[in-house]
Design an enzyme around this catalytic site. Structure first.
Site, PDB file in Angstrom:
ATOM      1  N   TYR A   1       0.912  -1.293   0.076  1.00 56.29           N
ATOM      2  CA  TYR A   1       0.118   0.041  -0.065  1.00 56.29           C
ATOM      3  C   TYR A   1       0.872   1.065   0.057  1.00 56.29           C
ATOM      4  O   TYR A   1       2.140   1.275   0.251  1.00 56.29           O
ATOM      5  CB  TYR A   1      -1.132   0.053   1.096  1.00 56.29           C
ATOM      6  N   GLU A   2       0.048   2.371  -0.501  1.00 58.62           N
ATOM      7  CA  GLU A   2       0.686   3.640  -0.839  1.00 58.62           C
ATOM      8  C   GLU A   2       1.904   3.541  -1.580  1.00 58.62           C
ATOM      9  O   GLU A   2       2.793   4.368  -1.640  1.00 58.62           O
ATOM     10  CB  GLU A   2       1.434   4.191   0.642  1.00 58.62           C
ATOM     11  N   GLY A   3       1.718   2.692  -2.778  1.00 56.69           N
ATOM     12  CA  GLY A   3       2.598   2.298  -3.797  1.00 56.69           C
ATOM     13  C   GLY A   3       3.664   1.173  -3.684  1.00 56.69           C
ATOM     14  O   GLY A   3       4.398   1.120  -2.516  1.00 56.69           O
TER      15      GLY A   3
END
Length: 596
Positions: A438-440
């Site tokens: 998550y968050e890239g």
């Protein structure tokens, strides 16, 4: 398994590597020197060890549940979150103008690690709220700030980040959620958002959703995305809560880890349209959302360090207690605790070295953030901003990937018992997996490192960091200890490997993008390894100096030993990674797609 915050190690980094007393010379931070850092961290440790950490296992075994549109969190979470807010922890590093304490990120990041070690699922709620606060501070109108910030900073309300849709994962150009302008200046929001952390819960009075959507008629692609505030409950002019907005949770996900954290599917506008208010200007939403994203990416890196620390503590306690087999050197005639066995010590030292190296790297990055945002000298701000921006993908990408290795080793130290849920080692491993996603994902962090942070400036920022590392090598070269000599040798080899890759990336990204991006994640891992090793090299120098003064000898000897281990066992990997990138690109791209 209880948790003890590593306050002494954090304070070592904050004082000797991050330079908290220099940060305290910046206007506005005068009261935020070492003594303040120590007092805040000790209080943070006390709260999290006593209140938040005991809920960690319960959250895994009795996670959040959804029924009839409502989410009920794990028993104990609601009361703990109330205490978290009342203690002022949500507002620790947010402006005093909105009820925060205005402390530097250098202190706030260490407190974030303590919270996440105590309970990763619980910590996700304040993490997303922090991002919402940052976005509103940067781009929100005075009216939006007045309406939402004080309640978010106090922890009475929480925030979310709504990017992803079923058809649009990381490719936000595909976002379809639409926004229809209304005569009163508001918008009606229609669409579905998925993977919304704490998108619905029972721990706060209101939830402030920050939502990416397209205003009707906006350009296609990322240039047509705007950002909106869309609260769960409408807010009256006097600040009281009004009617329920048309934003509803239609389900939550069943996950591998972080089970206590409700990951929601949110539906906007099924009953006439959810009321939203634009943040900043139309079609600049992605720019504003990246303010949240960058804050969250750094924070997720800290989560990696946090879960690694928790896993390490658990493994050490087990290794000291678990009796099995005689030592291979014949030093004991009976079975001994497994911590006496060389391979167990190797695993524990690997866990420790990775965790301490990444903690030091994150602490130094936080210090650069503080200088970049608050230093009175424009040139100092510029230099620190470039350094911090380069650090974000390393803190996020390297620290989270290392947390998978560390938590896997934590299971391994337990042997067969590590595979049994009752021992608790497996939870850290399962929880850690989301951090690389998550968050890239790690590849997205690596793409950022290659494209924006290296190729764009021809590798100048990267080479500037390498020049600073070379100065540390020179300092090591003046020392006579075997530890300093070993670190100097490994650090020099890693730096030269890094520079070779920087030249490869800067020289080939335009002409041979497939070849460069085939090695993007290894490049990120090499860079993270190097910078973490650099910080442990600096730690070694400080520890030797303090040991000579007989200051806390046991701690300083352990610091030196950990740095030496990192040099020999982790930093030594860098030249091989260099070879895989510079000389191995063709072997990644050689196989035809059809062959898969």
């Amino acid at each position: 398994m209880s948790y003890t915050a590593p306050v002494k190690d954090m304070l070592f980094d904050i004082r000797h590597l991050a330079g908290i007393d220099e940060i305290a010379k910046i206007p506005g931070f005068e009261e935020a020197g070492f003594d303040t850092a120590q007092a805040v961290l000790e209080e943070c440790a006390k709260f999290n060890e006593g209140v938040v950490a005991p809920l960690n296992v319960e959250g895994d075994r009795n996670p959040s549940s959804w029924k009839d549109g409502k989410v009920t969190t794990t028993p104990g979470f609601k009361e703990a979150f109330r205490q978290y807010g009342e203690g002022g922890w949500q507002g620790l590093q947010h402006p005093q103008d909105f009820g925060g304490q205005g402390l530097p990120k250098t202190i706030g990041a260490a407190c974030g690690e303590i919270l996440n070690s105590a309970n990763l699922s619980f910590a996700l709620c304040p993490l997303l709220t922090d991002g919402a606060i940052e976005a509103l501070l940067t781009a929100g109108s005075d009216e939006l700030k007045a309406t939402y910030l004080e309640k978010l900073v106090s922890g009475q309300w929480t925030g979310t980040m709504n990017l992803t849709e079923p058809q649009a994962g990381s490719d936000l150009a595909l976002v379809r959620t639409r926004a229809e302008p209304q005569p009163d200046g508001s918008y009606k929001i229609f669409g579905t958002k998925i993977f919304i952390t704490y998108g619905e819960h029972d721990m706060a009075d209101n939830i402030v959703h920050l939502v990416l959507a397209r205003v009707v008629g906006a350009p296609e692609g990322v240039k047509g995305i705007s950002l909106f505030v869309c609260p769960k409950f409408m807010v009256n002019k006097d600040g009281s809560l009004g009617a329920r907005n048309d934003a509803h949770c239609v389900s939550i996900e069943h996950k591998l880890g972080i089970k206590a954290s409700p990951t929601a599917v949110l539906q906007f506008g099924d009953h006439g349209g959810a009321v939203g208010y634009i943040v900043g200007q139309e079609n600049r939403g992605l720019e504003y959302m990246f303010i949240m994203m960058n804050a969250a990416r750094y924070a997720v890196g800290v989560q990696g360090i946090a879960i690694a620390e928790r896993s390490y503590q658990h493994a050490v306690a087990y290794a000291k207690d678990r009796v099995q087999s005689r030592p291979v050197d014949g030093s004991m005639n009976t079975s001994a605790p497994i911590i006496h066995h060389p391979d167990v010590k190797r695993m524990l030292m690997t866990m420790r070295a990775y965790t301490e190296g990444c903690r030091a790297m994150a602490s130094v990055a936080a210090s650069a953030y503080d200088a970049a945002h608050h230093h009175p000298d424009a040139e100092v701000r510029k230099q620190n901003a470039a350094f911090y921006e380069f650090m974000v993908p390393l803190v996020k990408g390297f620290s989270t990937e290392m947390s998978l290795e560390v938590t896997s080793l934590g299971v391994q130290v337990h042997g067969g018992m590590g595979f049994i849920e009752e021992t608790g080692a497996a939870q850290y491993y399962r929880d850690a997996k989301i951090l690389t996603i998550y968050e890239g994902t790690t590849a997205i962090q690596a793409n950022d490192l290659v494209g924006r942070k290296t190729a764009r400036d021809g590798g100048q920022t990267a080479k500037g960091i390498a020049a600073q590392i070379e100065k540390t090598e020179a300092e090591l070269g003046k020392r006579s200890s075997a530890e300093a000599k070993a670190m100097a040798k490994r650090l020099s080899a890693a730096r030269k490997a890094f520079l070779d890759v920087v030249d490869f990336v800067a020289g080939n990204t335009k002409a041979s993008p497939n070849a460069v991006f085939a090695g993007s994640v290894p490049y990120l891992m090499l860079a993270g390894n190097l910078v973490a090793g650099w910080q442990l090299a600096r730690s070694l120098l400080v520890a030797e100096d303090l040991l000579a003064k007989n200051e806390d000898a046991g701690f300083m000897k352990a610091k030196i030993a950990t740095a030496r281990f990192y040099a020999d066992h982790i930093l030594s990997k860098a030249p091989g990674i260099r070879d895989s990138i510079v000389e191995g690109a063709d072997s990644v791209t050689a196989l035809a797609i059809e062959a898969f």
